[in-house]
Design an enzyme around this catalytic site. Structure first.
Site, PDB file in Angstrom:
ATOM      1  N   SER B 153       0.849  -1.194   0.000  1.00 50.71           N
ATOM      2  CA  SER B 153       0.000   0.000   0.000  1.00 50.71           C
ATOM      3  C   SER B 153       0.891   1.254   0.000  1.00 50.71           C
ATOM      4  CB  SER B 153      -0.943  -0.059   1.209  1.00 50.71           C
ATOM      5  OG  SER B 153      -1.998   0.849   1.050  1.00 50.71           O
ATOM      6  N   ASP B 317      -8.998  -6.646  -4.303  1.00 53.18           N
ATOM      7  CA  ASP B 317      -8.614  -5.341  -3.759  1.00 53.18           C
ATOM      8  C   ASP B 317      -9.263  -4.253  -4.609  1.00 53.18           C
ATOM      9  OD1 ASP B 317      -7.408  -3.007  -2.899  1.00 53.18           O
ATOM     10  OD2 ASP B 317      -5.354  -3.768  -3.031  1.00 53.18           O
ATOM     11  N   HIS B 350      -8.114  -5.322  -0.019  1.00 53.60           N
ATOM     12  CA  HIS B 350      -6.837  -4.621   0.155  1.00 53.60           C
ATOM     13  C   HIS B 350      -6.055  -5.163   1.350  1.00 53.60           C
ATOM     14  CE1 HIS B 350      -4.005  -1.384  -0.394  1.00 53.60           C
ATOM     15  NE2 HIS B 350      -4.204  -0.932   0.823  1.00 53.60           N
TER      16      HIS B 350
END
Lengths: 194, 381
Positions: B153, B317, B350
């Site tokens: 991320s 995600d 995610h």
């Protein structure tokens, strides 16, 4: 290295940028790296992809049938389809797409026209199983089987010129005599140029 | 599974008032203190370093057990003896981010000019400021290059930025569930989160540090919304379905009735104990503006620098979907940068980058094993 990969690698000039579609564990690209080639592999088989990454080959997990749009025009010197074309859903579209990505293409394919395959079908009336085509019809990855003239017609149709053709025996080694190929070859490797 | 045991947090002042950090935006910042942890041993050749960059609300405690409360590090499943980031072989460094609130200088730190917390006077940061501090930490540790930089991320974005600026310093880069350019939808989510914080009456225009009130409602709401974007619809359905919190009959009221509501409320509440609202504003804003390939020379620089990349995405995600990762891959691959890419199947959205969907860790492991082989070959040469 697999015999046919040796032949395929012999058709790739030193120092080329190579895109290997259906690269498996990256054997060919690893070998080509020793000859100054750089390249990228594409495969979807998990074990193969992990093997390629483990051996330092750059591999992009994509579907060759649908995702070649990820690659830009004229970015590779040679695109390789080694024992891959016959396993694709859309071989003609893929060959057309490759013409955009690379100037040359190396294709190796099994030959359904081998005399043994013809005899198998003629005598037994069943789909041939051989060293070149080792799978039963229902569990084969090869979904588009063709003879060498069929293949060459497809190359012409997708506007590829055959620069070189190497006939291979059933173990993937080059045949000593290249004449009478469609009956005698278990497979063939082609160097195509656009 | 083997763990590192107790891990020791460390702190170092990397920039001072007299020798401040020069930020990408032009302002200076000093002193800058950094909290970090290290695991494993640095090789005599100093060539076995794996640098771990954390995501938005992470911290320096990436693996092992925290000495205070025994809390496991946020990437304890990935980092440790025999794990993909193998502390028996690698020297792992994980700092807390600049602008954060868990030991590294951020908006809640004292401003030397006023003696009070910076609050809204803290300078706006850019991704390259994170990298500048990471590099200063390496310098402090006497390390020139890293064998690998790994992040998920926002962590992946730091890794990418680092490789764009100083590719010669990073041999292998692992970029997981990240983006090189946020979409309008991504920015929209961050905007709502920031609005929730800034419209809280206790926000006090960012100067709440000197009062006894903090924008807790706003921060909790921001966190609740973010949590929705971290999980997939499928994961939420599996985890909570439409199950009720109490009894079998719906209450037909506005309080917490469904289990998913209780979960979000808990996530929002517990976040207040460990995160600061101003840090949330600053760090989310860095992501919004991030666009490393807007500079057309950036990718040429990466190609010349020799960094090898592994980019990983997860199919469910939707915060940073596979299309974000593919854009990174496309940009790098077109420029001839060595890059491997996998989309991992995972139901968890995610959040998958913190979990272990099948195939994910083996992929990181294969890449780092190769990095280690390169190191061994160099050593033997």
């Amino acid at each position: 290295m697999r015999n046919d990969l040796r032949v395929v690698s012999g058709l790739v000039p030193d120092g080329s940028r190579v895109l290997d579609l259906g690269c498996g564990a990256g054997e060919l690209l690893s070998h080509l790296a020793t000859r100054g080639c750089r390249g990228t592999g594409v495969d979807t088989d998990e074990e193969a992809v992990l093997g390629a990454i483990r051996s330092g080959v750059s591999v992009i997990e994509l579907d060759v049938d649908h995702d070649l749009g990820e690659f830009a025009d004229d970015t590779y010197d040679v695109v390789v389809l080694s024992r891959t074309l016959q396993a694709l859903h859309r071989p003609a579209d893929v060959l057309t797409e490759i013409r955009r990505i690379g100037r040359r293409c190396v294709v190796s394919v099994p030959n359904f026209g081998l005399w043994k395959h013809r005899a198998f079908l003629a005598v037994r009336g069943r789909m041939p199983v051989s060293r070149a085509l080792p799978h039963e019809w229902f569990d084969t990855p090869n979904i588009h089987l063709a003879t060498l003239p069929d293949m060459e017609a497809l190359f012409a149709r997708t506007r590829w010129d055959v620069e070189q053709r190497v006939l291979l025996d059933e173990s993937g080694s080059p045949l000593r005599r290249q004449a009478g190929g469609n009956l005698r070859a278990g497979a063939a490797a082609y160097l195509l140029q656009r | 599974m083997a763990t590192l045991g107790l891990t020791k947090p460390q702190r170092v002042v990397l920039f001072t008032e007299d020798d401040p950090l020069r930020l990408a935006g032009g302002r200076t910042l000093g002193p800058v203190e950094v909290a970090f942890e290290t695991y494993g041993e640095l090789s005599p050749e100093r060539d076995n370093v794996v640098f771990v960059c954390h995501a938005l609300t992470g911290d320096a405690h990436a693996a092992g057990e925290h000495p205070d409360d025994g809390r496991r590090g946020w990437w304890d499943n990935l980092i440790g003896p025999g794990k993909p980031v193998d502390t028996d072989r690698f020297f792992v460094v994980c700092p807390n981010l600049l602008g954060g609130c868990q030991g590294t200088t951020g908006p809640s730190s004292p401003n030397p000019e006023t003696g009070h917390s910076y609050g809204r006077d803290f300078p706006i940061l850019q991704m390259s400021d994170f990298v500048a501090v990471h590099r200063a930490l390496l310098d402090h540790l006497g390390i020139e290059r890293v064998m690998a930089a790994v992040g998920g991320s926002l962590g992946g974005m730091q890794v990418l930025q680092w490789a764009v600026e100083h590719p010669e310093q990073i041999e292998h880069a692992v970029v997981v569930a990240a983006s090189a350019r946020l979409s309008a939808q991504n920015i929209a989510f961050s905007a709502v989160a920031r609005e929730a914080i800034m419209r809280d009456p206790d926000f006090q225009d960012g100067h709440y540090f000197e009062s006894d009130k903090k924008p807790e409602i706003g921060l909790a709401i921001a966190r609740m919304m973010a949590h929705i974007t971290y999980l997939s619809d499928e994961a939420m359905t599996e985890k909570f379905g439409r199950r009720l919190q109490q009894g079998e009959e719906p209450g037909f009221r506005f309080g917490v009735d469904f289990q998913v509501e209780s979960y979000l409320a808990h996530q929002g509440r517990s976040f207040l104990d460990r995160f600061d609202a101003m840090s949330y504003l600053y760090l989310t804003r860095v992501m919004d503006y991030y666009d490393p390939f807007a500079d057309p020379d950036a990718v040429t620089r990466v190609a010349a620098g020799g960094t090898h990349f592994l980019v990983v995405s997860f199919d469910t995600d939707w915060r940073f979907s596979t299309s974000h990762s593919r854009e990174i891959v496309r940009t790098l691959e077109h420029a001839g940068v060595p890059v491997s890419f996998r989309e991992i199947r995972s139901p968890w959205g995610h959040d998958s980058f913190l979990l272990q969907p099948p195939g994910y860790h083996p992929t990181v492991q294969a890449f780092l094993d190769h990095a280690d082989d390169c190191r061994a070959q160099r050593g033997g040469a």
